[in-house]
Design a protein around this motif. Structure first.
Motif, PDB file in Angstrom:
ATOM      1  N   THR A 211      15.587  41.664 -37.313  1.00 29.68           N
ATOM      2  CA  THR A 211      14.212  41.590 -37.813  1.00 29.68           C
ATOM      3  C   THR A 211      14.183  41.393 -39.319  1.00 29.68           C
ATOM      4  OG1 THR A 211      13.477  43.041 -36.015  1.00 29.68           O
ATOM      5  CG2 THR A 211      12.011  42.801 -37.907  1.00 29.68           C
ATOM      6  N   THR A 212      15.066  42.080 -40.030  1.00 29.72           N
ATOM      7  CA  THR A 212      15.097  41.969 -41.481  1.00 29.72           C
ATOM      8  C   THR A 212      15.507  40.576 -41.938  1.00 29.72           C
ATOM      9  OG1 THR A 212      15.650  44.325 -41.653  1.00 29.72           O
ATOM     10  CG2 THR A 212      16.065  42.951 -43.580  1.00 29.72           C
ATOM     11  N   ALA A 216      11.475  39.289 -41.370  1.00 28.99           N
ATOM     12  CA  ALA A 216      10.883  39.765 -42.617  1.00 28.99           C
ATOM     13  C   ALA A 216      11.223  38.854 -43.797  1.00 28.99           C
ATOM     14  CB  ALA A 216      11.353  41.192 -42.900  1.00 28.99           C
ATOM     15  N   LEU A 219       9.195  35.631 -43.734  1.00 23.62           N
ATOM     16  CA  LEU A 219       7.802  35.923 -44.080  1.00 23.62           C
ATOM     17  C   LEU A 219       7.648  36.141 -45.584  1.00 23.62           C
ATOM     18  CD1 LEU A 219       6.582  38.296 -41.214  1.00 23.62           C
ATOM     19  CD2 LEU A 219       5.771  35.988 -41.723  1.00 23.62           C
ATOM     20  N   ALA A 220       8.597  36.863 -46.184  1.00 24.73           N
ATOM     21  CA  ALA A 220       8.537  37.080 -47.630  1.00 24.73           C
ATOM     22  C   ALA A 220       8.634  35.765 -48.384  1.00 24.73           C
ATOM     23  CB  ALA A 220       9.666  38.024 -48.053  1.00 24.73           C
ATOM     24  N   VAL A 254       5.101  43.223 -46.106  1.00 22.56           N
ATOM     25  CA  VAL A 254       6.511  42.860 -45.918  1.00 22.56           C
ATOM     26  C   VAL A 254       7.369  43.603 -46.937  1.00 22.56           C
ATOM     27  CG1 VAL A 254       8.180  40.976 -46.076  1.00 22.56           C
ATOM     28  CG2 VAL A 254       6.039  40.642 -44.859  1.00 22.56           C
ATOM     29  N   PHE A 257       7.891  47.018 -45.745  1.00 22.09           N
ATOM     30  CA  PHE A 257       8.899  47.034 -44.687  1.00 22.09           C
ATOM     31  C   PHE A 257      10.301  47.084 -45.288  1.00 22.09           C
ATOM     32  CE2 PHE A 257      12.038  44.591 -42.300  1.00 22.09           C
ATOM     33  CZ  PHE A 257      12.075  45.288 -41.098  1.00 22.09           C
ATOM     34  N   PHE A 258      10.549  46.268 -46.315  1.00 17.66           N
ATOM     35  CA  PHE A 258      11.868  46.273 -46.954  1.00 17.66           C
ATOM     36  C   PHE A 258      12.166  47.637 -47.573  1.00 17.66           C
ATOM     37  CE2 PHE A 258      11.591  41.549 -47.010  1.00 17.66           C
ATOM     38  CZ  PHE A 258      12.839  41.282 -46.473  1.00 17.66           C
TER      39      PHE A 258
END
Length: 335
Positions: A211-212, A216, A219-220, A254, A257-258
């Motif tokens: 996912t990272t 993610a 998306l970033a 995002v 999330f990180f």
């Protein structure tokens, strides 16, 4: 009211009748609360979080004591076998990529938060190829870090697929889902799954890394490009199809999330065998034996040196240091 009183006053009204005391100064607020209120709110929130965590642990331990859950955990121990062609161990290049990614991400988060709360920039940067496009020095630093992080990510992806390391973080079987649920139950019950990251990650780790890297991070990048100066401003059709408001609504979550991933990741690295895990990632040392723990401190000292480098980068990320670097690529001015 103009007539004199029909009697002689015998009581003096006091100084308070003629003078108002100076109002007490308002305590300094940090956001919605004062410092004392933040301390109280943190204590209450911490106690509440510990109580909720204890309830989750007790409920999970009761669930896994039931026979159906015991059979489920026996069938799905938390990880599945990788393909036979999957590599064993972590190469040295992955350690360098890991450090560079952490270094850039730390400064990206720092500069990104500065951009959000910056009202009066201390300096501005103008590119040489476009004298009409001026931006704050903080935004220039943030976007420059984004480009370095993007280049590092592209190198990481190329090496990941060339060396076969992708099989460690990309699910190759649907068994990843029940095994991830099993690993989650084991973590929640504090009876953590036995693992050896040198050979294979548990399924919950694999999904988190996947996912990272593949959700993610893109998306970033997509939302960051939309808000940056690289996006064409006059492309009206493209701007209507991808409004900047959408990018702003996604970009900050995002980042959160990180931050959450980094906190959990670092906590588990130290909680599940710090020396062993640090040797895996920073010293490229490990063993196929899941019970083996590296007894040397090579990985730890490399990690400690990397922390000092990141701390130095954090301290150096200020206009006095950034301005001379920014002048190599454009003009720095106070306005």
């Amino acid at each position: 009211m103009r007539d004199p009183l029909p009697f002689t006053p015998t009581v003096f009204p006091g100084r308070a009748a003629f003078e108002r005391p100076a109002p007490r100064p308002e305590p300094r607020r940090y956001g919605p609360f004062t410092a004392l209120q933040w301390v109280g709110a943190s204590i209450v929130a911490g106690v509440g979080a510990l109580f909720a965590l204890a309830m989750v642990v007790f409920a999970t331990r009761w669930l896994v004591s039931l026979e159906p859950l015991r059979d489920f955990l026996a069938t799905y121990p938390g990880e599945y076998h990788l393909p036979e062609s999957a590599p064993v161990g972590l190469p040295a290049w992955l350690g360098w990529q890991h450090f560079l990614n952490a270094f850039f991400m730390l400064l990206i988060i720092r500069s990104g938060l500065q951009v959000r709360r910056e009202k009066r920039p201390s300096a501005f940067w103008t590119p040489r190829w476009n004298s009409k496009r001026k931006t704050s020095l903080t935004i220039w630093f943030h976007q420059s870090l984004d480009l370095l992080w993007l280049v590092n990510g592209l190198v990481f992806l190329v090496l990941l697929f060339v060396t076969g390391q992708w099989m460690r973080i990309v699910p190759t079987s649907w068994e990843v889902l029940p095994n991830a649920l099993s690993a989650m139950l084991q973590y929640a019950s504090l009876d953590w799954p036995s693992e050896n990251g040198w050979v294979n990650y548990n399924s919950l780790q694999q999904l988190a890394y996947f996912t990272t890297v593949f959700v993610a991070a893109p998306l970033a990048i997509l939302t960051g490009v939309r808000m940056s100066g690289l996006w064409p401003r006059k492309a009206e059709t493209l701007n209507r199809a991808y409004p900047i408001e959408w990018a702003r609504r996604v970009h900050f979550p995002v980042m959160l999330f990180f931050v959450a991933f980094i906190i959990v990741h670092v906590a588990l690295v130290f909680a599940t065998g710090a020396l062993r895990n640090l040797n895996h990632m920073y010293a490229a040392q490990g063993s196929t034996d899941p019970t083996a723990y590296a007894d040397n401190w090579v990985g730890f000292w490399i990690f400690a040196a990397s922390v000092l480098v990141m701390a130095g980068g954090w301290i150096a990320a200020r206009p006095l240091v950034l301005a001379p670097i920014a002048r190599l690529f454009g003009t720095v001015s106070a306005r």
